[in-house]
Design a protein around this motif. Structure first.
Motif: not given
Length: 390
Positions: A22-30, A167-175
């Motif tokens: 979860v820590g990893f994920l939050s900063f990947f999206d940020r 560019w949509r892949l960058v938003f799909l990965l956090p989903a």
């Protein structure tokens, strides 16, 4: 003592791997959006300044949600907030891939920032609930390492994915990551004693307010100006893939700084750690303010990471100590101030970035970081004198 032991046992029912992810994920999206700002503006109807504003709006709504998430966490429990936020963040990330116009994208990224804003503060609160002293400081350092890995992967991959794929892949990965995180928490039990009711007044004591003001400035310098590292490298002629790789000097600084922090925390007081980390922050802006170049921008990224690991983790420890009777609310207001500062700095410097004046941006950062060091160390020293047992 018995209650504390019960709480520790209960928290261990939450897999450590899930918390780290979860820590990893939050900063990947940020940090996934800043490296692809140029590609995003080229692949949509957005100007570069509007693409920068997406990052700023994300940070703003990340900040706005903090008081709400803190109160809800104190009222309903940590895991309840964590699960609800992961669901909302996943939906926001899916919405982000559906639009190419400015307004709907702005709304989608704002929603995503609001939801992702609950994740890292909740992890900090869990550490504050279950650890003390050196153990807590080391836990925060470890959490920063996993978060920096998210920053690293986002910095390396998002620009290249946006440029050479979509560019949509960058938003799909956090989903997809939100779905994985929810699955990893499916059997976790709510920690005992994590519900303590509304504690807003206890989180608004004068020293708390001073801390929030300090971290507002720190957020603007440490996180707001970090947004410009990769665009500055690109502006100086570095290719997108290499710019992302050089931007990962930030994550290297975090990792090395966190390892050093684990050694220093048992030997040096927090006031000195805040001061030393603050001097690293000054050192970060110095080369890029006076000699802007790919090499200086890379050094800036590295020292920003080291300052994050030493100064900011010390500030996080202060936030978890300052009001134990309202820990979740205090931590959330702390993070609110951090990201509000980041958002303000990005908004205020967007026009300078639009015109490529990155040296001027980092020069402002240098001047303000000198002020930050003096105010932060002086205020913490005063608080320590007022609370010698903390």
């Amino acid at each position: 003592m018995e209650k504390q032991q019960d709480l520790r046992i209960s928290v261990r029912t939450i897999p450590d791997s899930a918390l780290r992810f979860v820590g990893f994920l939050s900063f990947f999206d940020r940090y996934g959006t800043p490296p692809m700002l140029v590609a995003l503006s080229l692949g949509t109807s957005l100007s570069f300044a509007q693409a920068v504003q997406l990052v700023a709006s994300y940070a703003l709504f990340y900040a706005i949600g903090q008081p709400i998430w803190g109160v809800l966490s104190d009222r309903f429990g940590r895991l309840a907030v964590l699960r609800a936020a992961l669901i909302g963040a996943g939906l926001g990330a899916v919405a982000s891939i559906m639009f190419t116009d400015y307004l709907p994208l702005l709304i989608a990224r704002s929603l995503t920032g609001f939801m992702f804003g609950a994740l890292y503060p909740t992890l900090m609160t869990l550490l504050g609930d279950t650890r003390t002293g050196v153990e807590r400081a080391r836990g925060l350092s470890d959490l920063q390492i996993y978060s920096s890995l998210g920053t690293t992967l986002a910095t390396l991959a998002s620009g290249a994915l946006a440029t050479y794929a979509n560019w949509r892949l960058v938003f799909l990965l956090p989903a997809l990551g939100c779905v994985a995180a929810l699955y990893s928490l499916r059997k976790a039990a709510e920690p005992e004693h994590s519900r303590s009711g509304f504690k807003f007044r206890a989180a608004l004591r004068p020293m708390n307010l001073a801390l929030y003001a300090i971290v507002f400035l720190e957020g603007g310098l440490l996180m707001g100006l970090l947004t410009y590292i990769v665009p500055a490298l690109q502006e100086s002629g570095v290719a997108i893939g290499l710019a992302g790789a050089l931007g990962c000097a930030f994550a290297l600084g975090v990792i090395l700084g966190a390892r050093l922090m684990r050694r220093l925390v048992a030997r040096i007081g927090r006031t000195w750690l805040i001061g030393g980390g603050g001097l690293l922050l000054c050192a970060a802006f110095l080369p890029s303010a006076f000699a802007p170049s790919p090499a200086s921008y890379t050094l800036t990224a590295f020292f920003l990471g080291a300052a994050n690991a030493i100064m900011h983790s010390s500030m996080q420890g202060w936030a978890t100590d300052i009001s134990p009777d309202a820990r979740a609310t205090t931590v959330s207001l702390f993070v609110f101030a951090l990201f509000a500062g980041a958002s303000a700095a990005t908004y205020l410097t967007a026009d300078l970035a639009q015109n490529g004046h990155y040296g001027q941006i980092f020069g402002i950062g240098l001047a303000l970081s000198l002020l930050l060091v003096a105010v932060a160390t002086g205020t913490h020293a005063l608080w320590r004198r007022m609370h010698p047992a903390s």
